[in-house]
Scaffold this motif. Sequence first.
Motif, PDB file in Angstrom:
ATOM      1  N   UNK A   1       0.834  -1.211   0.000  1.00  0.00           N
ATOM      2  CA  UNK A   1       0.000   0.000   0.000  1.00  0.00           C
ATOM      3  C   UNK A   1       0.865   1.255   0.000  1.00  0.00           C
ATOM      4  N   UNK A   2       1.914   1.235   0.824  1.00  0.00           N
ATOM      5  CA  UNK A   2       2.817   2.389   0.884  1.00  0.00           C
ATOM      6  C   UNK A   2       3.455   2.623  -0.488  1.00  0.00           C
ATOM      7  N   UNK A  27       3.713   5.640  -5.638  1.00  0.00           N
ATOM      8  CA  UNK A  27       3.663   5.604  -7.102  1.00  0.00           C
ATOM      9  C   UNK A  27       2.524   6.455  -7.648  1.00  0.00           C
ATOM     10  N   UNK A  28       1.395   6.467  -6.944  1.00  0.00           N
ATOM     11  CA  UNK A  28       0.254   7.277  -7.387  1.00  0.00           C
ATOM     12  C   UNK A  28       0.606   8.762  -7.295  1.00  0.00           C
ATOM     13  N   UNK A  29       1.241   9.141  -6.175  1.00  0.00           N
ATOM     14  CA  UNK A  29       1.607  10.552  -5.987  1.00  0.00           C
ATOM     15  C   UNK A  29       2.622  10.974  -7.051  1.00  0.00           C
ATOM     16  N   UNK A  30       3.652  10.150  -7.252  1.00  0.00           N
ATOM     17  CA  UNK A  30       4.678  10.485  -8.258  1.00  0.00           C
ATOM     18  C   UNK A  30       4.039  10.627  -9.644  1.00  0.00           C
ATOM     19  N   UNK A  35       5.990  -0.497 -13.363  1.00  0.00           N
ATOM     20  CA  UNK A  35       6.101  -0.673 -11.907  1.00  0.00           C
ATOM     21  C   UNK A  35       4.741  -0.526 -11.225  1.00  0.00           C
ATOM     22  N   UNK A  36       3.988   0.502 -11.605  1.00  0.00           N
ATOM     23  CA  UNK A  36       2.767   0.788 -10.857  1.00  0.00           C
ATOM     24  C   UNK A  36       1.650  -0.220 -11.128  1.00  0.00           C
ATOM     25  N   UNK A  37       1.536  -0.716 -12.367  1.00  0.00           N
ATOM     26  CA  UNK A  37       0.493  -1.717 -12.627  1.00  0.00           C
ATOM     27  C   UNK A  37       0.787  -2.996 -11.847  1.00  0.00           C
ATOM     28  N   UNK A  38       2.066  -3.378 -11.803  1.00  0.00           N
ATOM     29  CA  UNK A  38       2.427  -4.583 -11.051  1.00  0.00           C
ATOM     30  C   UNK A  38       2.207  -4.362  -9.563  1.00  0.00           C
ATOM     31  N   UNK A  39       2.492  -3.150  -9.106  1.00  0.00           N
ATOM     32  CA  UNK A  39       2.335  -2.853  -7.685  1.00  0.00           C
ATOM     33  C   UNK A  39       0.863  -2.964  -7.269  1.00  0.00           C
ATOM     34  N   UNK A  40      -0.039  -2.450  -8.087  1.00  0.00           N
ATOM     35  CA  UNK A  40      -1.462  -2.548  -7.735  1.00  0.00           C
ATOM     36  C   UNK A  40      -1.904  -4.009  -7.720  1.00  0.00           C
ATOM     37  N   UNK A  41      -1.468  -4.762  -8.741  1.00  0.00           N
ATOM     38  CA  UNK A  41      -1.822  -6.184  -8.791  1.00  0.00           C
ATOM     39  C   UNK A  41      -1.290  -6.896  -7.550  1.00  0.00           C
TER      40      UNK A  41
END
Lengths: 350, 350
Positions: A191-192, A197-200, A249-255
Amino acid sequence: MADRDAEDPLLAGSVDSSNQSNGNNALKRRKYRRSRSAPTEDVSPGQSSVESLHHTESIFGKTIHFKQILVLLGAYLGVGALCFFLVRHQMKGQKTNVILDAVYFCVVTMTTVGYGDLVPDSILSKLLACIFVFIGMALVGFLLSKAADYIVEKQEILLVKAIHMREKYSANDILKEVETNKVEYKVLTALVFLIILIVIGSLFLNRIEGLNLFDAFYCVCATITTLGYGDKSFSTFAGRIFASFWILISTICLAQFFYCLAEFYTERRRRSLVKWVLTRKLTISDLEAADLDNDEVVSAAEFVVFKLKEMGKIGEADIAMVMEEFKSLDVDQSGTLTKADLVNLDSSNS
Amino acid sequence: MADRDAEDPLLAGSVDSSNQSNGNNALKRRKYRRSRSAPTEDVSPGQSSVESLHHTESIFGKTIHFKQILVLLGAYLGVGALCFFLVRHQMKGQKTNVILDAVYFCVVTMTTVGYGDLVPDSILSKLLACIFVFIGMALVGFLLSKAADYIVEKQEILLVKAIHMREKYSANDILKEVETNKVEYKVLTALVFLIILIVIGSLFLNRIEGLNLFDAFYCVCATITTLGYGDKSFSTFAGRIFASFWILISTICLAQFFYCLAEFYTERRRRSLVKWVLTRKLTISDLEAADLDNDEVVSAAEFVVFKLKEMGKIGEADIAMVMEEFKSLDVDQSGTLTKADLVNLDSSNS
């Protein structure tokens, strides 16, 4: 026989290192056991979360995997970019730099974001896109998710340290805390990462791509979920460089976050089941049921089999499988294996 | 003691139904065991594939789940369609029927296909899309994938029947064949489903949406992978009715296929590990290691614990957990549990 005797051998694997100085015969014998154990196992989807707590030794194996994954990812992006570079005149849409566009299109395709700001416009390029999206999905699903899991687990310790910064926790306490609440901390770590990643992403789209803050956030959401309507996307040179990394990075992170959530849910249910199995009152009928060899007493091993079966950790099929082997080894049909059985077996084989 | 005695109690759960007519005391006693067993467990992500072979009893529990999933899906689509119907003037793109477009947009969003042929065009509608894509992802990931797994498993038997049509297989043979090669048939079933869905989708896009066959196939690939570039999509009234069902089913089917593939890979590795553990020659040191209570003989239960630990099926932590309970129950510290222990425990508690 003291109960210590009944317990230690079962736990030999875990106490080996700490008890070696103890050096009595029984313990020396047990030291061999490790080298004869099964080949180092990887953490596989079918493995329970408890099992995955115990792969400290396989970190090395995992690191090798991690490098292989990076090589595969590099190969995919390299070949993909080359292909789409070669068919660059059969693509339509918003273009920037030819090589960058090929890489960007590869990433947008493999993560299944598919904005549509750059689309194939010939049979060959469409066919290539079809092939690369399937390979990309498999790559993201099988390999990158494992790599992400590895990274999340490594970062977990940093997070726990940060949370308990004010309290004086030793390195050991931190490790213990991580082990006990592993799944909780994994959710939190993912989550962190996700929020960062969302903020960036939002700030970048706002500053560089010139979207207003809400539209930037909307584009970030549409991207990390791999929705990719395409009404907002990365259209500048700098934007596509950033996007090539950030989208991956971000799509994998959400998954990974969703995966950790599912793991958390499973683990919580498993824990309540384990708690129920361990705390419920043992009855005389339980003793009878657990007494596998009908000798009126329940040995430590019988109790372990009984309880782990009750927890659903091992099934009838597992036991049946091992029992078949046991039967074939028990040459004198005594109901127990002894050295005599092994000798008999050798002589009957030769 | 005959080896049958050592085996039967361990397998009691699985032979219960067939051996009930046998009716000796030992078996009668064992019949109780089931009712006292753990609450019906669901097949969870953390469970191994072997375990998941044994949930015949939980089919009823699964059916209830299945209905709950349909209700949740209906609720999601209902609320989603209502929301997007209310903000219909804040959407831009190709429109057909207002209600149909709302449902279609919901499906395209929840599956993360996101063609972009219909996009939100206000802060409110964009916010709604963001909310619904996250909820939709969770719904697809947690719930629909379970439902798909259930359907694939049910269809498996039909497939096996069809494959062995010419040979005279009894219903029992079919069931046995499915149990033995469960994972292989799951991959095959998902693949058959997938091919049917691809063919139907391609033909529909060709006939109704007027795409040429290659473009239809390209659009199908871009859709089932949730890529959704949006250069080709469903633009007619009939097309969007079809799409609302087909997209939902086919995207989940492809995801399920990849999931089955991963399961297949894990299962194959697990099987080779199990085979290795069971066929390797047992040495005298193994016997010593397996002899948990140091009585010079290895009982059936000790052998089961030893081998399942070697297979990585159970870990030190599992054993340690149960052993702690064992220690607390073994009041007279005899290293075994007897009825006397239970009586002592009762008197010390009261």
